[in-house]
Design a protein around this motif. Structure first.
Motif, PDB file in Angstrom:
ATOM      1  N   GLN A  80       1.300   9.738  -2.847  1.00  0.00           N
ATOM      2  CA  GLN A  80       0.914   9.400  -1.481  1.00  0.00           C
ATOM      3  C   GLN A  80      -0.020  10.436  -0.871  1.00  0.00           C
ATOM      4  N   PHE A  81      -0.470  11.399  -1.681  1.00  0.00           N
ATOM      5  CA  PHE A  81      -1.441  12.385  -1.214  1.00  0.00           C
ATOM      6  C   PHE A  81      -2.808  12.039  -1.781  1.00  0.00           C
ATOM      7  N   GLY A  82      -3.845  12.132  -0.973  1.00  0.00           N
ATOM      8  CA  GLY A  82      -5.204  11.944  -1.449  1.00  0.00           C
ATOM      9  C   GLY A  82      -5.664  13.180  -2.203  1.00  0.00           C
ATOM     10  N   PRO A  83      -6.792  13.064  -2.935  1.00  0.00           N
ATOM     11  CA  PRO A  83      -7.272  14.193  -3.740  1.00  0.00           C
ATOM     12  C   PRO A  83      -7.584  15.436  -2.898  1.00  0.00           C
ATOM     13  N   ASN A  84      -7.987  15.250  -1.630  1.00  0.00           N
ATOM     14  CA  ASN A  84      -8.317  16.422  -0.804  1.00  0.00           C
ATOM     15  C   ASN A  84      -7.221  16.733   0.210  1.00  0.00           C
ATOM     16  N   GLY A 109      -3.381   4.211   7.325  1.00  0.00           N
ATOM     17  CA  GLY A 109      -3.806   3.346   6.224  1.00  0.00           C
ATOM     18  C   GLY A 109      -5.308   3.405   6.031  1.00  0.00           C
ATOM     19  N   ALA A 110      -6.044   3.510   7.144  1.00  0.00           N
ATOM     20  CA  ALA A 110      -7.508   3.617   7.081  1.00  0.00           C
ATOM     21  C   ALA A 110      -7.948   5.050   6.794  1.00  0.00           C
ATOM     22  N   SER A 111      -7.274   6.031   7.425  1.00  0.00           N
ATOM     23  CA  SER A 111      -7.670   7.438   7.275  1.00  0.00           C
ATOM     24  C   SER A 111      -7.299   8.007   5.917  1.00  0.00           C
ATOM     25  N   ARG A 112      -6.228   7.469   5.313  1.00  0.00           N
ATOM     26  CA  ARG A 112      -5.720   8.043   4.060  1.00  0.00           C
ATOM     27  C   ARG A 112      -5.642   6.946   3.004  1.00  0.00           C
ATOM     28  N   PRO A 113      -6.810   6.583   2.402  1.00  0.00           N
ATOM     29  CA  PRO A 113      -6.811   5.451   1.456  1.00  0.00           C
ATOM     30  C   PRO A 113      -5.828   5.687   0.309  1.00  0.00           C
ATOM     31  N   GLY A 114      -5.035   4.678  -0.009  1.00  0.00           N
ATOM     32  CA  GLY A 114      -4.074   4.800  -1.107  1.00  0.00           C
ATOM     33  C   GLY A 114      -2.739   5.390  -0.690  1.00  0.00           C
ATOM     34  N   HIS A 115      -2.696   6.003   0.498  1.00  0.00           N
ATOM     35  CA  HIS A 115      -1.467   6.670   0.939  1.00  0.00           C
ATOM     36  C   HIS A 115      -0.272   5.722   0.927  1.00  0.00           C
ATOM     37  N   PHE A 116      -0.432   4.541   1.513  1.00  0.00           N
ATOM     38  CA  PHE A 116       0.728   3.648   1.638  1.00  0.00           C
ATOM     39  C   PHE A 116       1.064   2.932   0.329  1.00  0.00           C
ATOM     40  N   ASP A 117       0.101   2.836  -0.591  1.00  0.00           N
ATOM     41  CA  ASP A 117       0.455   2.369  -1.942  1.00  0.00           C
ATOM     42  C   ASP A 117       1.412   3.372  -2.590  1.00  0.00           C
ATOM     43  N   GLY A 118       1.113   4.653  -2.387  1.00  0.00           N
ATOM     44  CA  GLY A 118       1.985   5.696  -2.927  1.00  0.00           C
ATOM     45  C   GLY A 118       3.360   5.663  -2.290  1.00  0.00           C
ATOM     46  N   VAL A 119       3.394   5.418  -0.975  1.00  0.00           N
ATOM     47  CA  VAL A 119       4.673   5.315  -0.264  1.00  0.00           C
ATOM     48  C   VAL A 119       5.449   4.093  -0.777  1.00  0.00           C
ATOM     49  N   GLY A 120       4.761   2.960  -0.893  1.00  0.00           N
ATOM     50  CA  GLY A 120       5.420   1.729  -1.350  1.00  0.00           C
ATOM     51  C   GLY A 120       6.017   1.905  -2.738  1.00  0.00           C
ATOM     52  N   ALA A 121       5.263   2.575  -3.615  1.00  0.00           N
ATOM     53  CA  ALA A 121       5.753   2.767  -4.985  1.00  0.00           C
ATOM     54  C   ALA A 121       6.981   3.660  -4.997  1.00  0.00           C
ATOM     55  N   VAL A 122       6.906   4.797  -4.310  1.00  0.00           N
ATOM     56  CA  VAL A 122       8.026   5.744  -4.414  1.00  0.00           C
ATOM     57  C   VAL A 122       9.259   5.210  -3.692  1.00  0.00           C
ATOM     58  N   VAL A 123       9.051   4.536  -2.573  1.00  0.00           N
ATOM     59  CA  VAL A 123      10.208   3.996  -1.848  1.00  0.00           C
ATOM     60  C   VAL A 123      10.849   2.862  -2.656  1.00  0.00           C
ATOM     61  N   SER A 124      10.041   2.026  -3.313  1.00  0.00           N
ATOM     62  CA  SER A 124      10.605   0.994  -4.187  1.00  0.00           C
ATOM     63  C   SER A 124      11.443   1.628  -5.287  1.00  0.00           C
ATOM     64  N   LYS A 125      10.894   2.662  -5.917  1.00  0.00           N
ATOM     65  CA  LYS A 125      11.619   3.339  -6.994  1.00  0.00           C
ATOM     66  C   LYS A 125      12.938   3.918  -6.462  1.00  0.00           C
TER      67      LYS A 125
END
Lengths: 296, 296
Positions: free
Chosen positions: A63-67, A120-136
């Motif tokens: 859920q962290f971006g590269p920068n 969601g707009a400021s941190r692209p991919g952030h909520f995909d990372g959240v969704g994955a880890v919370v599902s797990k």
């Protein structure tokens, strides 16, 4: 309090408890650690409402971006364990990155619409990372209830939507933001702030409080409210605004900017993200202008 | 056998059973109905291995493309219930579309790589629909084991990957393809075939059997094998090939077309999709050429 570092340990221990008492209610508090009174309030609420409380501590790289600040995200295992124990947690799950992601993740959990704006707009991919880890984590812990702080209001909205859409058998319990005496929302990232930044950061909660009061004024529009909040935050010379947005809650869809606040319906989320130096802080308030009163 | 048309009914009934016997093993067979002996074999295997077997019958609109056969997909509730009962199912879950999707789905479950080829390429969005409905059904039923036919080998690979990546506490059990005496793989869609199409469709299983035998020949390459299969299928004047592909299993990544079969490693999937008239049939065979033998 039992500390588990592997999925297997935690699952086996919880399974044993469930076989003993099949109707046992398990409460779950997922965190990234560096715990503060906000997390403690979630743990305490779970302890009060459930038979067993599981706390997870995992700084989720997905859920962290590269920068972003994955590497320097603050960690303090010993302090976290002391706070978890004092708050009444029964289990602490603290897996390594390898334990959580033993192979490359090919599966993505994406929530549309709710993630279009704000972080969601400021941190692209952030909520995909959240969704994955919370599902797990939901599948590993299998709780009946899961507790999330409203500090991350968009996260709450995303997880509630994911839980509903995918029929997770879990009740998502949003919990109120815990604040410092001067109003600053508690955050693990507050530790990054210099003394000067810490002083100035109080402008965030002040701007939200002002906005809640402004709702009583006749005729002010959505964009005027956002402008007032921006102006208030701008009084801090070092505040660097990422976003200030008033959206419908919980779907986080935009409002007509020219709409009068008095004509809005239901709950609205006034959310902001502002940088002080290198530190990006978020805060928010749920508002309901239709009835000219603000709450939460 | 108990028939449930709502999530609530099924969840309450299963919860009652689990409280009585917490270690109860629940087996789950998700289907789109119009059951045949292939489905019956899955139900029977679950009955043999589990304490309770749940069959679901739901034609999932999310996994059909706009120009596919959702509306005309065959349905026969009474025959399905008779077959379910005869096979030993304890519960049949047959929800309406509204029960499964009471509001617009905003959450997508996407498995990358494994869906790049075969039906993932031919049917855009198909596996997102599968991922969503299987996630929902897994959460509603909460089985210990779920049974899937290898007829949809890519579906098995996708669901195994999703289950592993998201830590679903479920064992995915792939079961062998059931065939007609002449070799045609059982499929609910076989009912669409005209007498002529039905006769010609036998070329699919024949081409797979030939390919398994060809593996013994020294030096034949991946692309030569695919070409042989295409040629065999081409002997049917009405067969219209969608794809014929030999891929690594279970990741479904492509092989070097010029590689000799004898140099391939591990399990390979030889998969094909072919149209006979308006009806698109799929079939496949797991092969292992490294040891010059084919199985399954």
């Amino acid at each position: 309090m039992i500390i588990c570092r592997t999925k297997r340990e935690l699952k086996d221990a919880l399974h044993k408890l469930r076989v003993q008492q099949p109707d046992r209610k398990v409460g779950f508090v997922p965190t990234m650690g560096f715990l503060h009174e906000g997390h403690a309030s979630l743990i305490r609420q779970s302890v009060q409402e459930c038979d067993t409380t599981v706390l997870s501590i995992f700084v989720n790289p997905l859920q962290f971006g590269p920068n972003e600040d994955f590497d320097r995200y603050p960690r303090d295992e010993q302090r976290d364990l002391a706070l978890a124990q004092a708050s009444g947690a029964d289990f602490v799950f603290m897996p390594s990155v390898e334990e959580m992601y033993p192979s490359k993740m090919l599966t993505r959990v994406t929530v549309d619409v709710v993630t279009d704006r704000l972080c969601g707009a400021s941190r692209p991919g952030h909520f995909d990372g959240v969704g994955a880890v919370v599902s797990k984590l939901f599948h590993i812990v299998q709780p009946q209830r899961a507790y999330f702080g409203m500090k991350d209001a968009q996260q709450v909205a995303v997880i509630q939507r994911m839980t509903m859409d995918l029929d997770f058998p879990i009740e998502i319990v949003p919990c109120p933001i815990v604040r410092e005496p001067d109003g600053l929302a508690l955050s693990s990232r507050n530790v990054y702030l210099s003394a000067e930044e810490r002083t100035q950061a109080v402008v965030l909660s002040q701007s939200l409080a002002e906005a809640a009061a402004l709702g009583g004024q006749v005729g002010i529009t959505v964009s005027e409210l956002q402008e007032q909040v921006r102006r208030k935050i701008g009084q801090s010379p070092i505040a660097d605004i990422d976003y200030v947005e008033l959206l419908a809650f919980p779907n986080l869809t935009p409002l007509d900017p020219n709409q009068s606040l008095a004509d809005t319906e239901g709950e609205l989320l006034l959310a902001l993200a502002v940088k002080f130096g290198r530190t990006r802080l978020i805060d928010n308030r749920i508002l309901r202008f239709a009835e000219v009163k603000a709450y939460v």
